[in-house]
Write an enzyme that holds these catalytic residues in place. Structure first.
Site, PDB file in Angstrom:
ATOM      1  N   ARG A  34       0.827  -1.205   0.000  1.00 13.56           N
ATOM      2  CA  ARG A  34       0.000   0.000   0.000  1.00 13.56           C
ATOM      3  C   ARG A  34       0.864   1.259   0.000  1.00 13.56           C
ATOM      4  NH1 ARG A  34      -3.400  -1.135   3.923  1.00 13.56           N
ATOM      5  NH2 ARG A  34      -5.050  -1.847   2.541  1.00 13.56           N
ATOM      6  N   ALA A  35       2.003   1.226   0.688  1.00  7.88           N
ATOM      7  CA  ALA A  35       2.874   2.398   0.726  1.00  7.88           C
ATOM      8  C   ALA A  35       3.365   2.763  -0.672  1.00  7.88           C
ATOM      9  CB  ALA A  35       4.058   2.129   1.653  1.00  7.88           C
TER      10      ALA A  35
END
Length: 646
Positions: A274-275
């Protein structure tokens, strides 16, 4: 009253940029704003709505469908040939005490049963579609509500399941949460779901603070006139946001830029992907904001500063942050080579700086070297602690520690509407109404339902408790080098309380008396900080410690009567303050009758007096040796006993 102008807010460039980028690209996932109270967090969020372009909606649609691309399964649809209208983008605020039905919407059960129609009442998620959803004090919301919000923000849809009936509608919005870390943190898995995070603090510059006061007083004296003075600047900013939104689809994210993003995220050891995805989306939005059609290193640098700080935490008691030097190094390492670059090993690297001989040359005192006869020992690495529960069944706030009657959990019975709790129970409602159908003159299909027929599920789940630590910090604890072990055990219990959504408090006793080192709070981080700085030394006023704990629990019972307490007394049981100290401590224990308690026995050595066990007996508490606080120690003890029995 007109809202405070966005461009009139003094300072806070990072927050300003994060909000603008989220407005340009809602796919980023919104913004979490962390900061002390009184830093204009809410002011800036509310002002942002005025900068967003107006939206075209289907006339009469409660779900704000786009006329150009209406939702094919909209509950108010189909929208073929429907008229269109235009309205300003909405800012929808979600109150901390909102119920789940208010957030996601609900079905009219009475009409569903009596008329056989699906009468869905939209909630706040529907109202926020294609706008902003603002949650002030998001850290105080129940976990399941926060998860619902973030899931809807990530999926772009909200689904309501009620007694076998499913309703789904579009719910795409910019989610913005504000919080004061002193009031408690978000759980890491929920924190990670926010796209960007920004830390804000009030300025320490007297000139800037004076300007904040000057503008605020001018706004309060004449809101319309003050807003009018900044109308041109706000309009110009709104036009820039709209231009960036139009440019966004044209921005190219090259392979080199993707490699840089991956390198940066990998260097910070973030979990999952997700980062990387959020950083990429933010970099694209920043490029569009800057008027570029290709992502640059500067875009990635800005994106990483906003998207990564809250994703690199490894301990829930560590404040989020990012190492600027590490970020710059990662960006340099991932830069594409120049055509004439010989690559690594060409001799262009700067020599590494070695520390000077003899260490750092500093005079940092070690634990136990503080003055004043006091000792300070730091805690070790926390471990998974045993689960201690409050006896009986409560009705407190939802959590993960003790049994309680809650709005969710397994159904254990039903109840009439006079004591409505939880969700309607369909089968029980039908059974209640069935015997009266002939008397009500029912003819044909359907069911004649009255409000008094409704029955509600009574559910049992788990609650959060007030965990009050009463810690012996006397000389007997520090002299035997046990305080590090004690602090590690208490820190582990604090971590357990954090995960179970408890409130925590800290009472300490040493020398001549006891003090409330930390009033009960949901900020477990504050408790960990106070524990880390706790000095030891002096005599052992055990009675005063128990009396202070009893006073704190009485006050908290008046403030929050539904939250049941768990008292954890950490001591070796030695009472050495004043005459007849042991008898006084046992008398003080009687004031805590009825309180679920645990005595963590810190006594060590060959000659043990068993005083902590006696204290546990007077308290009616569970007696737990310090070495058995860890969960794996209990498992080992059980296996050992089973082995001996075999």
């Amino acid at each position: 009253m007109r809202p405070y102008p966005f461009t009139a807010v003094v300072g806070m460039p990072d927050l300003r940029l994060a909000l603008v980028l989220s407005a340009i690209s809602p796919a980023i996932g919104g913004v979490l704003v962390r900061g002390e109270k009184g830093t204009a967090k809410s002011t800036m969020v509310r002002a942002l709505a005025g900068l967003l372009p107006e939206v075209d909606v289907v006339e009469g649609c409660r779900f704000s469908c786009d006329p150009a691309r209406p939702d094919p399964v909209c509950p108010d649809g189909p929208h073929t040939g429907a008229a269109a209208t235009r309205r300003p983008a909405r800012l929808v605020e979600l109150p901390v005490g909102a119920a789940e039905d208010r957030v996601v919407g609900s079905l009219n059960l009475e009409r569903a049963l009596a008329e056989g129609v699906t009468d869905y009442q939209p909630g706040l998620l529907a109202a926020a579609h294609r706008g902003l959803l603002y949650v002030d004090e998001v850290n105080l919301l129940h976990d399941h509500l926060v998860d619902t919000l973030l899931d809807a923000a990530a999926m772009g849809r909200a689904t309501v399941e009620r007694e076998g009936v499913s309703v789904s509608h579009a719910a795409r919005f910019v989610l913005i949460g504000t919080m004061n870390p002193e009031e408690g943190e978000l759980r890491p898995q929920l924190l990670d779901r926010f796209g960007l995070t920004v830390e804000v603090a009030s300025s320490r510059d007297p000139g800037q603070r004076a300007e904040v006061i000057r503008r605020r007083l001018a706004y309060e004296a004449d809101p319309d006139g003050f807003a009018g003075r900044y109308a041109e600047e706000d309009a110009a900013l709104a036009a820039e946001i709209q231009a960036a939104q139009k440019l966004l689809p044209s921005v190219e994210l090259t392979d080199d830029a993707l490699r840089q993003i991956a390198e940066v995220c990998a260097s910070f050891d973030v979990d999952g992907m997700r980062a990387d995805i959020v950083t990429a989306r933010t970099a694209v939005a920043h490029a569009a904001w800057a008027g570029r059609t290709e992502v640059s290193t500067e875009d990635i640098r800005v994106a990483a500063r906003l998207a990564l700080p809250h994703r690199r935490r490894r301990n829930p008691f560590d404040a989020p942050g990012i190492d600027e030097e590490q970020l710059e190094q990662a960006l340099r390492d991932a830069e594409p080579p120049e055509p004439d670059d010989d690559g690594p090993g060409s001799g262009s690297e700067a020599p590494s700086e070695a520390p000077p001989e003899g260490g750092d040359g500093g005079q940092t005192p070690t634990a136990g070297q503080q003055g004043g006869g006091e000792q300070r020992a730091g805690a070790g690495k926390p471990f998974k602690a045993r689960l201690f529960r409050v006896a009986g069944v409560g009705e407190g706030e939802r959590g993960r520690r003790s049994r309680a009657i809650t709005e969710s959990g397994r159904t254990i019975g039903v109840q009439p509407p006079s004591v409505r709790e939880g969700k309607p129970h369909l089968v029980a409602t039908l059974r209640s109404a069935a015997p009266h159908q002939r008397g009500r003159g029912r003819s044909g299909p359907g069911l004649v339902l009255r409000k008094g027929d409704l029955r509600y599920a009574r559910r049992e789940g788990n609650e959060g408790n007030l965990v009050l630590f009463c810690v012996d910090a006397s000389g007997s604890m520090g002299a035997r080098s046990r305080m590090r072990e004690v602090k590690t055990a208490v820190l582990s219990l604090l971590l357990d309380a954090y995960q179970r959504r408890d409130k925590v408090g800290l009472v300490t006793f040493r020398a001549q008396g006891a003090e409330l080192a930390l009033p009960p709070t949901i900020s477990v981080e504050a408790a960990a900080a106070r524990l880390e700085a706790l000095p030891t030394g002096g005599r052992t006023p055990l009675a005063e410690g128990l009396l202070e704990a009893a006073r704190v629990l009485r006050v908290e019972e008046l403030r929050d009567p539904r939250r049941r307490p768990l008292l954890v007394v950490v001591t070796d049981g030695r009472a050495t303050s004043g005459p007849d100290a042991v008898r006084r401590s046992h008398a003080a224990a009687e004031l805590l009758a009825g309180v679920t308690a645990v005595v963590m026995d810190c006594e060590s050595g060959r000659m043990r007096l068993g005083l902590a066990a006696e204290l546990a007996e007077h308290l009616g508490a569970e007696h737990v040796p310090l070495g058995e606080v860890a969960a794996d120690s209990l498992t080992s003890a059980v296996k050992s006993r089973l082995g001996r029995a075999a």
